[in-house]
Design a protein around this motif. Structure first.
Motif, PDB file in Angstrom:
ATOM      1  N   TRP A 175      -8.070   7.064  -4.912  1.00  0.00           N
ATOM      2  CA  TRP A 175      -9.273   6.330  -5.328  1.00  0.00           C
ATOM      3  C   TRP A 175     -10.553   7.156  -5.240  1.00  0.00           C
ATOM      4  N   TYR A 208      -4.682  17.553   9.490  1.00  0.00           N
ATOM      5  CA  TYR A 208      -4.672  16.314   8.717  1.00  0.00           C
ATOM      6  C   TYR A 208      -3.505  16.354   7.727  1.00  0.00           C
ATOM      7  N   ILE A 260      -0.815  -7.414  -4.122  1.00  0.00           N
ATOM      8  CA  ILE A 260      -0.354  -8.555  -3.328  1.00  0.00           C
ATOM      9  C   ILE A 260      -1.545  -9.487  -3.136  1.00  0.00           C
ATOM     10  N   GLY A 298      -4.892   0.079   4.356  1.00  0.00           N
ATOM     11  CA  GLY A 298      -6.007   1.024   4.501  1.00  0.00           C
ATOM     12  C   GLY A 298      -7.238   0.395   5.127  1.00  0.00           C
ATOM     13  N   GLY A 344       0.813  -1.221   0.000  1.00  0.00           N
ATOM     14  CA  GLY A 344       0.000   0.000   0.000  1.00  0.00           C
ATOM     15  C   GLY A 344       0.841   1.262   0.000  1.00  0.00           C
ATOM     16  N   PHE A 387      -0.822   7.153   2.829  1.00  0.00           N
ATOM     17  CA  PHE A 387       0.001   7.871   3.803  1.00  0.00           C
ATOM     18  C   PHE A 387       0.757   6.904   4.728  1.00  0.00           C
ATOM     19  N   ALA A 388       0.123   5.772   5.056  1.00  0.00           N
ATOM     20  CA  ALA A 388       0.772   4.811   5.960  1.00  0.00           C
ATOM     21  C   ALA A 388       1.966   4.163   5.274  1.00  0.00           C
ATOM     22  N   CYS A 431     -11.126  16.095   2.830  1.00  0.00           N
ATOM     23  CA  CYS A 431     -11.025  15.593   4.196  1.00  0.00           C
ATOM     24  C   CYS A 431     -11.971  16.388   5.089  1.00  0.00           C
ATOM     25  N   ASP A 432     -12.328  15.814   6.238  1.00  0.00           N
ATOM     26  CA  ASP A 432     -13.199  16.577   7.133  1.00  0.00           C
ATOM     27  C   ASP A 432     -12.524  16.842   8.480  1.00  0.00           C
ATOM     28  N   MET A 483      -6.312  10.444  11.256  1.00  0.00           N
ATOM     29  CA  MET A 483      -5.626   9.188  10.928  1.00  0.00           C
ATOM     30  C   MET A 483      -4.134   9.336  10.669  1.00  0.00           C
ATOM     31  N   GLU A 522       1.942  -1.658  -4.665  1.00  0.00           N
ATOM     32  CA  GLU A 522       0.686  -0.894  -4.671  1.00  0.00           C
ATOM     33  C   GLU A 522      -0.103  -1.256  -5.930  1.00  0.00           C
ATOM     34  N   GLN A 523      -1.389  -1.533  -5.740  1.00  0.00           N
ATOM     35  CA  GLN A 523      -2.191  -1.945  -6.902  1.00  0.00           C
ATOM     36  C   GLN A 523      -2.540  -0.773  -7.830  1.00  0.00           C
ATOM     37  N   GLY A 528      -3.351   6.470  -2.034  1.00  0.00           N
ATOM     38  CA  GLY A 528      -4.345   5.633  -1.349  1.00  0.00           C
ATOM     39  C   GLY A 528      -5.740   6.214  -1.455  1.00  0.00           C
ATOM     40  N   THR A 529      -6.337   6.506  -0.309  1.00  0.00           N
ATOM     41  CA  THR A 529      -7.686   7.089  -0.243  1.00  0.00           C
ATOM     42  C   THR A 529      -7.855   8.222  -1.249  1.00  0.00           C
TER      43      THR A 529
HETATM   44  C1  LIG Z   1     -13.621   9.851   1.371  1.00  0.00           C
HETATM   45  C2  LIG Z   1     -12.741   9.695   2.570  1.00  0.00           C
HETATM   46  C3  LIG Z   1     -12.464  10.793   3.365  1.00  0.00           C
HETATM   47  C4  LIG Z   1     -11.630  10.659   4.468  1.00  0.00           C
HETATM   48  N1  LIG Z   1     -11.389  11.749   5.248  1.00  0.00           N
HETATM   49  C5  LIG Z   1     -10.595  11.631   6.316  1.00  0.00           C
HETATM   50  C6  LIG Z   1     -10.339  12.742   7.176  1.00  0.00           C
HETATM   51  O1  LIG Z   1     -10.834  13.838   6.980  1.00  0.00           O
HETATM   52  N2  LIG Z   1      -9.545  12.552   8.255  1.00  0.00           N
HETATM   53  C7  LIG Z   1      -8.991  11.343   8.537  1.00  0.00           C
HETATM   54  O2  LIG Z   1      -8.292  11.233   9.535  1.00  0.00           O
HETATM   55  N3  LIG Z   1      -9.197  10.290   7.742  1.00  0.00           N
HETATM   56  C8  LIG Z   1      -9.982  10.390   6.652  1.00  0.00           C
HETATM   57  N4  LIG Z   1     -10.206   9.297   5.865  1.00  0.00           N
HETATM   58  C9  LIG Z   1      -9.543   8.037   6.171  1.00  0.00           C
HETATM   59  C10 LIG Z   1      -8.310   7.814   5.246  1.00  0.00           C
HETATM   60  O3  LIG Z   1      -8.466   6.550   4.705  1.00  0.00           O
HETATM   61  C11 LIG Z   1      -7.021   7.952   6.050  1.00  0.00           C
HETATM   62  O4  LIG Z   1      -6.958   9.252   6.594  1.00  0.00           O
HETATM   63  C12 LIG Z   1      -5.715   7.716   5.296  1.00  0.00           C
HETATM   64  O5  LIG Z   1      -5.695   8.326   4.045  1.00  0.00           O
HETATM   65  C13 LIG Z   1      -5.424   6.249   5.212  1.00  0.00           C
HETATM   66  O6  LIG Z   1      -4.149   6.032   4.703  1.00  0.00           O
HETATM   67  P1  LIG Z   1      -3.590   4.556   4.578  1.00  0.00           P
HETATM   68  O7  LIG Z   1      -2.287   4.655   3.908  1.00  0.00           O
HETATM   69  O8  LIG Z   1      -3.669   3.867   5.872  1.00  0.00           O
HETATM   70  O9  LIG Z   1      -4.652   3.783   3.660  1.00  0.00           O
HETATM   71  P2  LIG Z   1      -5.121   4.092   2.187  1.00  0.00           P
HETATM   72  O10 LIG Z   1      -5.005   5.513   1.880  1.00  0.00           O
HETATM   73  O11 LIG Z   1      -6.444   3.450   2.047  1.00  0.00           O
HETATM   74  O12 LIG Z   1      -4.064   3.323   1.287  1.00  0.00           O
HETATM   75  C14 LIG Z   1      -4.030   1.935   1.213  1.00  0.00           C
HETATM   76  C15 LIG Z   1      -3.427   1.565  -0.123  1.00  0.00           C
HETATM   77  O13 LIG Z   1      -3.183   0.158  -0.129  1.00  0.00           O
HETATM   78  C16 LIG Z   1      -3.450  -0.331  -1.416  1.00  0.00           C
HETATM   79  N5  LIG Z   1      -3.714  -1.772  -1.286  1.00  0.00           N
HETATM   80  C17 LIG Z   1      -4.641  -2.367  -0.499  1.00  0.00           C
HETATM   81  N6  LIG Z   1      -4.577  -3.700  -0.658  1.00  0.00           N
HETATM   82  C18 LIG Z   1      -3.574  -3.943  -1.537  1.00  0.00           C
HETATM   83  C19 LIG Z   1      -3.011  -5.144  -2.079  1.00  0.00           C
HETATM   84  N7  LIG Z   1      -3.459  -6.355  -1.736  1.00  0.00           N
HETATM   85  N8  LIG Z   1      -1.997  -5.026  -2.955  1.00  0.00           N
HETATM   86  C20 LIG Z   1      -1.515  -3.808  -3.329  1.00  0.00           C
HETATM   87  N9  LIG Z   1      -2.021  -2.638  -2.848  1.00  0.00           N
HETATM   88  C21 LIG Z   1      -3.026  -2.724  -1.948  1.00  0.00           C
HETATM   89  C22 LIG Z   1      -4.642   0.470  -1.874  1.00  0.00           C
HETATM   90  O14 LIG Z   1      -4.749   0.475  -3.275  1.00  0.00           O
HETATM   91  C23 LIG Z   1      -4.333   1.840  -1.305  1.00  0.00           C
HETATM   92  O15 LIG Z   1      -3.678   2.643  -2.235  1.00  0.00           O
HETATM   93  C24 LIG Z   1     -11.066   9.398   4.771  1.00  0.00           C
HETATM   94  C25 LIG Z   1     -11.374   8.289   3.994  1.00  0.00           C
HETATM   95  C26 LIG Z   1     -12.209   8.427   2.902  1.00  0.00           C
HETATM   96  C27 LIG Z   1     -12.525   7.218   2.084  1.00  0.00           C
END
Ligand SMILES: Cc1cc2nc3c(=O)[nH]c(=O)nc-3n(C[C@H](O)[C@H](O)[C@H](O)COP(=O)(O)OP(=O)(O)OC[C@H]3O[C@@H](n4cnc5c(N)ncnc54)[C@H](O)[C@@H]3O)c2cc1C
Length: 537
Positions: A51, A66, A113, A145, A17, A20-21, A59-60, A441, A40-41, A47-48
């Motif tokens: 997509w 954030y 993956i 995510g 993935g 941000f994480a 974001c909210d 997050m 990353e797919q 990420g979020t």
């Molecule tokens: C519309 C929306 C608004 C949001 N607003 C807020 C906000 O205001 N404040 C807040 O704190 N949070 C918010 N969030 C939550 C947001 O998901 C997190 O803040 C943060 O962006 C998460 O980051 P992440 O890297 O953990 O996950 P993600 O951003 O979800 O990234 C995960 C990545 O892993 C990839 N992945 C997953 N499985 C696989 C696999 N098997 N193989 C390869 N790649 C894979 C995905 O394609 C994706 O790119 C919001 C979420 C959404 C959907």
């Protein structure tokens, strides 16, 4: 598979993935000399924010909060333009971070993956991809995510629909042109609340199919004035610390000090009105007992319902929009810009499907309560298989050939939301039973990435091959998580926090709601107690 495998790549750490994480995790591991790559797919980072390109996505939590805090340079260099960053701005930010820290060449895009097996013989993870590249790695970090697996409800007839179908969580890169078209949207959660007002501006007609009304508060969105941005930048250290000390990781929302019943009805309403005018989630932080006492919560819930009744002209529509089946704040609280006002437009209709579920999708629209509604385009704003969806989509097997999915059949069980017992060297960022989705997050991501990085470094520094979570400590953590949740009103709502939005998914409250400050203290104590609950070998 392992006996016959040709390994294509050897890594210390594989991260799944590039949100941000994943990006911060990559940066951390790279800085310490680990051989590390992301898979990353998608075809880019974000990420979020890669997509969710739907109209109105943003974001909210205010962007000055954030955002990453790990680099002072980054904090000073990047200039947020708006109070709540838009999806394009957040995606640009992700790309900027990627460039600034030279991450791109360590990321394999367009690769999913699919499988990971912990080899008994090698004591390493053997990881498979959808393009058949096989990677061997010591550490496997799932940065997959919590809201990354879009949920499309299983409604019969979808393939018969002749128009275009979209999902807010997998929006096409080229923005669809809704000009003058008749659009149906299913869902009224956060993505719908953000997109409906914007979509309504161009469509000929918009039909909103609502199963459950949701509470939404005004965002009071605006451009970010330069002086506010600069003031924040000058005092970032202070604001980040305030965020860390808070319950949900937002600097300006410090723990309240008085009960809703410590003040008169009139005073309470003045406080709610001020929070409503200020915008954001301030109202939820007005009193100590809003998320623990139903009566206290009802004062805030009814305040918001009365606002809806005032805003929406048609009385029947207003009542349909008033949430009555859950206390405010127990589902993801939406923030909006003119959501309720949108229902005063002539070209927008609300169709209540709470008692009449959609029977089927037809060639021209959908059927509910024996009435066929026709439209040109259909939008699913139906959320995600949250928190466990992306992890369960990977076939993860330990050295006893047990799958993680089977271990989680009755709901996820983790130690601190970061590890699962019997799955050594497998780490999750903001996994179930951690504060992740109940916090700002990026703050929670940074805390997990730092913790996991230190844990891996400790393992390496002491010449251990493996770290595993002890099952006893995991059980205790799961019990604690549930006790904390059960002392609140959260379990009263049917929400994605407890798996209720997915048919057949196990039910149980997943996030840790004891607050980010408490949670971090607990994690720090574990480290001080010689990594209590973790076993190294
Ligand atoms: C519309 C929306 C608004 C949001 N607003 C807020 C906000 O205001 N404040 C807040 O704190 N949070 C918010 N969030 C939550 C947001 O998901 C997190 O803040 C943060 O962006 C998460 O980051 P992440 O890297 O953990 O996950 P993600 O951003 O979800 O990234 C995960 C990545 O892993 C990839 N992945 C997953 N499985 C696989 C696999 N098997 N193989 C390869 N790649 C894979 C995905 O394609 C994706 O790119 C919001 C979420 C959404 C959907």
């Amino acid at each position: 598979m392992e006996a016959f495998l040709k390994i294509d790549k050897y890594l210390d750490t594989l991260i799944v993935g590039a949100g941000f994480a994943g990006m911060y995790s990559l940066h951390k591991q790279m800085s310490d000399g680990f051989k590390v790559e992301i898979y990353e797919q998608a075809d880019d980072v974000g990420g979020t924010w890669y997509w969710n390109k739907y109209p109105g996505a943003r974001c909210d939590i205010e962007s000055m909060d954030y955002s990453y805090s790990f680099s002072e340079d980054l904090q000073q260099e990047w200039n947020w333009k708006e109070k709540y960053g838009t999806q394009p701005e957040l995606l640009e930010y992700a790309k900027f971070v990627c460039k600034k820290f030279n991450l791109r060449k360590h990321i394999n895009f367009n690769t999913k993956i699919t499988k990971a097996i912990f080899s008994k013989e090698k004591q390493k993870w053997i990881v498979d991809t959808d393009n058949n590249t096989i990677i061997e790695c010591q550490n496997l970090i799932l940065a997959t995510g919590n809201l990354s697996t879009p949920n499309t409800p299983n409604i019969s007839g979808l393939s018969n629909f002749k128009g275009n179908v979209y999902h807010t969580g997998a929006w096409p890169k080229k923005m669809p042109n809704f000009n003058g078209r008749k659009v149906g949207i299913i869902g009224t959660g956060s993505s719908a609340v953000q997109s409906i007002p914007v979509i309504s501006e161009t469509v000929g007609e918009l039909l909103v199919f609502q199963r459950t009304p949701n509470f939404s508060l005004p965002a009071r969105h605006r451009d970010l004035p330069e002086e506010k941005r600069n003031e924040y930048k000058r005092n970032y250290k202070k604001y980040r610390q305030l965020a860390k000390n808070s319950s949900f990781g937002i600097a300006k929302y410090q723990p309240p000090t008085q009960s809703a019943f410590d003040v008169s009805d009139e005073e309470r309403n003045i406080i709610y009105e001020k929070a409503w005018q200020e915008g954001g989630q301030a109202m939820l932080f007005a009193f100590t007992d809003l998320l623990t006492n139903e009566k206290a919560n009802e004062t805030a819930s009814e305040f918001v319902r009365n606002k809806i009744r005032k805003i929406v002209n048609d009385k029947e529509t207003a009542e349909k929009l008033c949430p009555t089946n859950h206390p405010i704040g127990t589902k993801r609280l939406c923030l909006d810009s003119n959501y309720f006002e949108t229902y005063n437009k002539k070209n927008v209709s609300l169709i209540d499907i709470s008692n009449n579920p959609i029977e089927q999708i037809t060639e021209n629209g959908l059927l509910t309560n024996n009435i066929e509604y026709s439209f040109d385009d259909l939008v699913f704003a139906t959320g995600f298989d949250a928190m466990t969806g992306a992890v369960n989509a990977i076939e993860i097997l330990n050295d006893k050939n047990e799958s993680l999915k089977s271990k989680w059949l009755d709901g996820p069980k983790t130690y601190l939301g970061m590890m699962v017992s019997d799955f050594p060297n497998l780490f999750m960022i903001t996994g179930p039973q951690s504060p992740g989705v109940k916090s700002q997050m990026i703050l929670s991501i940074e805390q997990h990435v730092d913790f996991i990085h230190d844990l891996i470094s400790h393992k390496k520094g002491n010449n251990y091959n493996k770290v595993n979570a002890k099952s006893k400590n995991q059980d205790q953590w799961v019990t604690h998580n549930n006790e904390v949740a059960n002392a609140t009103l959260y379990p009263l709502a049917h929400s994605w926090y407890n798996g209720d939005n997915i048919a057949g998914k196990s039910k149980g409250f997943m996030p840790y709601v004891g607050g980010v400050a408490n949670y971090k203290n607990i994690c720090d104590e574990k480290v001080q107690n010689n990594y209590e609950g973790f076993e190294f070998s």
